[in-house]
Design a protein around this motif. Structure first.
Motif, mmCIF file in Angstrom:
data_model
loop_
_atom_site.group_PDB
_atom_site.id
_atom_site.type_symbol
_atom_site.label_atom_id
_atom_site.label_comp_id
_atom_site.label_asym_id
_atom_site.label_seq_id
_atom_site.Cartn_x
_atom_site.Cartn_y
_atom_site.Cartn_z
ATOM 1 N N ALA A 18 61.966 -88.501 34.471
ATOM 2 C CA ALA A 18 62.906 -88.854 33.409
ATOM 3 C C ALA A 18 62.383 -88.398 32.048
ATOM 4 O O ALA A 18 63.143 -87.894 31.214
ATOM 5 C CB ALA A 18 63.162 -90.356 33.402
ATOM 6 N N ALA A 19 61.072 -88.546 31.829
ATOM 7 C CA ALA A 19 60.476 -88.107 30.568
ATOM 8 C C ALA A 19 60.561 -86.592 30.424
ATOM 9 O O ALA A 19 60.898 -86.070 29.343
ATOM 10 C CB ALA A 19 59.020 -88.562 30.494
ATOM 11 N N LEU A 20 60.281 -85.878 31.517
ATOM 12 C CA LEU A 20 60.387 -84.413 31.475
ATOM 13 C C LEU A 20 61.830 -83.979 31.210
ATOM 14 O O LEU A 20 62.085 -83.030 30.460
ATOM 15 C CB LEU A 20 59.886 -83.818 32.784
ATOM 16 C CG LEU A 20 58.371 -83.896 33.033
ATOM 17 C CD1 LEU A 20 58.042 -83.404 34.431
ATOM 18 C CD2 LEU A 20 57.620 -83.079 31.985
ATOM 19 N N GLY A 21 62.777 -84.682 31.829
ATOM 20 C CA GLY A 21 64.179 -84.360 31.599
ATOM 21 C C GLY A 21 64.586 -84.614 30.158
ATOM 22 O O GLY A 21 65.347 -83.830 29.577
ATOM 23 N N GLY A 22 64.054 -85.690 29.569
ATOM 24 C CA GLY A 22 64.349 -85.974 28.169
ATOM 25 C C GLY A 22 63.796 -84.911 27.239
ATOM 26 O O GLY A 22 64.476 -84.481 26.299
ATOM 27 N N LEU A 23 62.562 -84.476 27.513
ATOM 28 C CA LEU A 23 61.958 -83.413 26.700
ATOM 29 C C LEU A 23 62.738 -82.108 26.860
ATOM 30 O O LEU A 23 62.934 -81.363 25.877
ATOM 31 C CB LEU A 23 60.499 -83.210 27.101
ATOM 32 C CG LEU A 23 59.543 -84.357 26.746
ATOM 33 C CD1 LEU A 23 58.168 -84.115 27.354
ATOM 34 C CD2 LEU A 23 59.439 -84.520 25.230
#
Length: 431
Positions: A18-23
Motif C-alpha cells: 500500500a505504501a509503494l502504491g501511494g508513492l
C-alpha cells in the motif's frame, strides 16, 4: 521466505505494498501546473466517473456481490483507473528513459496495492500461492475405505494406527448427476488422517457449499480448508469430518441454481440425492445413520444449507448457515425469481423455501447453527430473522455473532468455532 507464501492478510506485505502504491501515485501526480491541469484533473474526473460506473453496474444492475460494498471499494477502483490514465499520459510527456520506466511501473504498483488492499479486507487469498491452490489439487484416486456400515468411530474408543498420516488430503473429482441430470463442475474432497489409516475410521460427512459468485475451490483458498481440518484432526487423534465441496451453482440457465429444483435444473436433487449417493458408494462414508451427515455453507452457500436442511431433513439433519440470506434471492427480486425459476408458480417456490417450509413441516430431529458477522449490516439482520423464525417453529437452532463483516474473517469463524458441535451431533465427541 518464498514470496509466494507471504501473508497477504495479516502480515506486513499489504502495508508495504500500500505504501509503494501511494508513492507510485504521488509520482504519477507530481509535476508542473500544466501537468496538474491537463493530466491529473481529467484523470481524477474519469476515475471518479469510472468508480461510480463500477458501483452502478455491479450493485444496481447486476448485483454481482449480493450486498452493498464499502464505499472505499469503489474509491480504490477509481484511483486505479486514474493511475492507468496518468501512466498513459506520462509515456507521451516524459522524455528521460528512467522517467518513462517509472511511468510504466507506477500504475502497476497502484493496481497491485489496490488489489492487495481489497483482498486483505475480504481475505480471499491468504497468499499468492493460494491463487493456484485449486489448480494444483490432484484428482481423487482409489482409496482404502472402511469396512461395513458400523456406527461412527468415537474419540474415546479410537486408537490411531501407527501408519496413520499426520495430515489429510484434498482431491478434485466429478460427482455425476445420476438422478438429477445436473452437469456439475468439479467437486473437492477432504479426507482426514484417520480415514487414510490402514484401518480407516468411520467418520461423519460435512458437505460445504460456496458463495456466489464463486466456486467450491473458494473453501480451499479463502477458507484454507485443508489447514483448518488438519489442525482440527491433529487435536483429535486424526479424527475430523470428511468434507465434500460440490459445485453448488450448477444450472441449466444463465443464473445460479439457488440449490433448488426449478426450471434451471434439479440442483436440490443433485445436492440431496446424487452427492450423498456418490459419497456412500465411493468413500463408503455416511452409511450408518442420517446423523452421519451435515451441510453448511457461507453466504449463498449458507442459504443453500438452510434450504436443503429444511427441505431434506432425513438427509441433512444438521446444518451450519454462515452469513446466509433469509431466502433464495436474485437481484430482480422475489416476483422475478418465481416467474423465471417456477413459471409464476409461487407455491412451487414456497414448497422449497425454508421459512415457508418450517411453518407447515415439523423438524424434530433437525438442529442448526446460524452465524452472522458483527459488522455485516446487510446479512446479519437476515440471519437474525431466520433464527427467530426457526425458533418460533420449534427448530433446535442457535444464533452466533462472530467478528467481521461479509468476509472470510466471519466465514472461517463460523466453521471453525462449530467443528466440535458438528462432531458432537454426529456422536464422535461426547456431548
Amino acid at each position: 521466505m518464498d514470496p509466494l507464501e507471504w501473508d497477504l492478510i495479516d502480515g506486513p506485505a499489504p502495508a508495504v505494498l500500500a505504501a509503494l502504491g501511494g508513492l507510485a501515485l504521488l509520482w504519477l501526480v507530481a509535476g508542473r501546473r500544466r501537468h496538474l491541469v491537463r493530466a491529473v484533473v481529467p484523470a481524477a474526473l474519469i476515475g471518479a466517473v469510472g468508480g461510480v460506473a463500477v458501483w452502478f453496474v455491479t450493485e444496481e444492475v447486476l448485483n454481482i456481490w449480493g450486498a452493498p460494498q464499502p464505499p472505499w471499494f469503489y474509491l480504490l477502483g477509481g484511483t486505479a483507473i486514474a493511475a492507468v490514465l496518468l501512466g498513459a499520459t506520462g509515456l507521451r510527456t516524459r522524455r528521460r528513459w528512467w522517467q518513462r520506466v517509472l511511468t510504466v511501473v507506477a500504475p502497476v504498483l497502484v493496481l497491485v496495492a489496490v488489489a492487495v488492499s481489497i483482498n486483505a479486507y475480504y481475505g480471499s487469498f491468504p497468499t499468492l500461492q493460494a491463487i493456484t491452490n485449486g489448480a494444483d489439487v490432484p484428482r481423487l484416486e482409489a482409496v482404502r475405505t472402511p469396512e461395513g456400515s458400523g456406527p461412527l468411530t468415537t474419540l474415546d474408543a479410537w486408537e490411531p494406527p501407527a501408519d496413520m498420516p499426520s495430515t489429510g488430503t484434498i482431491s478434485v473429482t466429478t460427482i455425476p448427476g445420476t438422478v438429477s441430470g445436473v452437469e456439475a463442475g468439479d467437486a473437492y474432497v477432504y479426507l482426514p488422517p484417520a480415514y487414510l489409516a490402514s484401518t480407516p475410521a468411520h467418520l461423519p460427512v460435512l458437505v460445504l457449499i460456496h458463495g456466489d459468485p464463486g466456486g467450491p475451490e473458494d473453501w480451499i483458498t479463502g477458507g484454507r480448508l485443508p489447514a483448518v481440518m488438519d489442525a482440527y484432526a491433529a487435536a483429535h487423534k486424526g479424527l475430523a469430518p470428511i468434507v465434500i465441496l460440490p459445485d453448488g451453482s450448477a444450472s441449466t440457465g444463465p443464473t445460479p441454481s439457488l440449490c433448488l429444483d426449478s426450471n434451471y435444473g434439479k440442483a436440490g436433487t443433485y445436492l440431496s440425492t446424487d452427492v450423498p449417493a456418490w459419497v456412500k458408494s465411493t468413500l463408503k462414508a455416511g452409511t450408518h445413520a442420517a446423523t452421519d451427515w451435515a451441510i453448511g455453507g457461507f453466504s449463498y452457500g449458507g442459504t443453500c444449507s438452510l434450504t436443503l436442511a429444511t427441505g431434506h431433513p432425513s438427509v441433512y439433519p444438521t446444518f451450519l448457515d454462515i452469513s446466509g440470506e433469509d431466502e433464495p434471492t436474485i437481484e430482480a427480486g422475489r416476483d422475478a425469481l418465481i416467474a423465471n425459476y417456477f413459471s409464476g408458480d409461487a407455491a412451487a417456490f414456497e414448497a422449497q423455501n425454508a421459512l415457508d417450509v418450517v411453518t407447515t413441516t415439523p423438524l424434530p430431529g433437525t438442529a442448526g447453527i446460524i452465524t452472522v458477522g458483527a459488522d455485516d449490516s446487510f446479512y446479519r439482520p437476515q440471519g437474525e430473522k431466520v433464527s427467530a423464525a426457526l425458533t418460533s417453529a420449534g427448530v433446535d437452532v442457535q444464533l452466533q455473532t462472530v467478528p467481521g463483516g461479509h468476509t472470510w474473517e466471519a466465514w472461517n469463524a463460523g466453521l471453525q468455532n462449530n467443528l466440535d458441535w458438528l462432531m458432537q451431533r454426529a456422536g464422535v465427541l461426547a456431548g
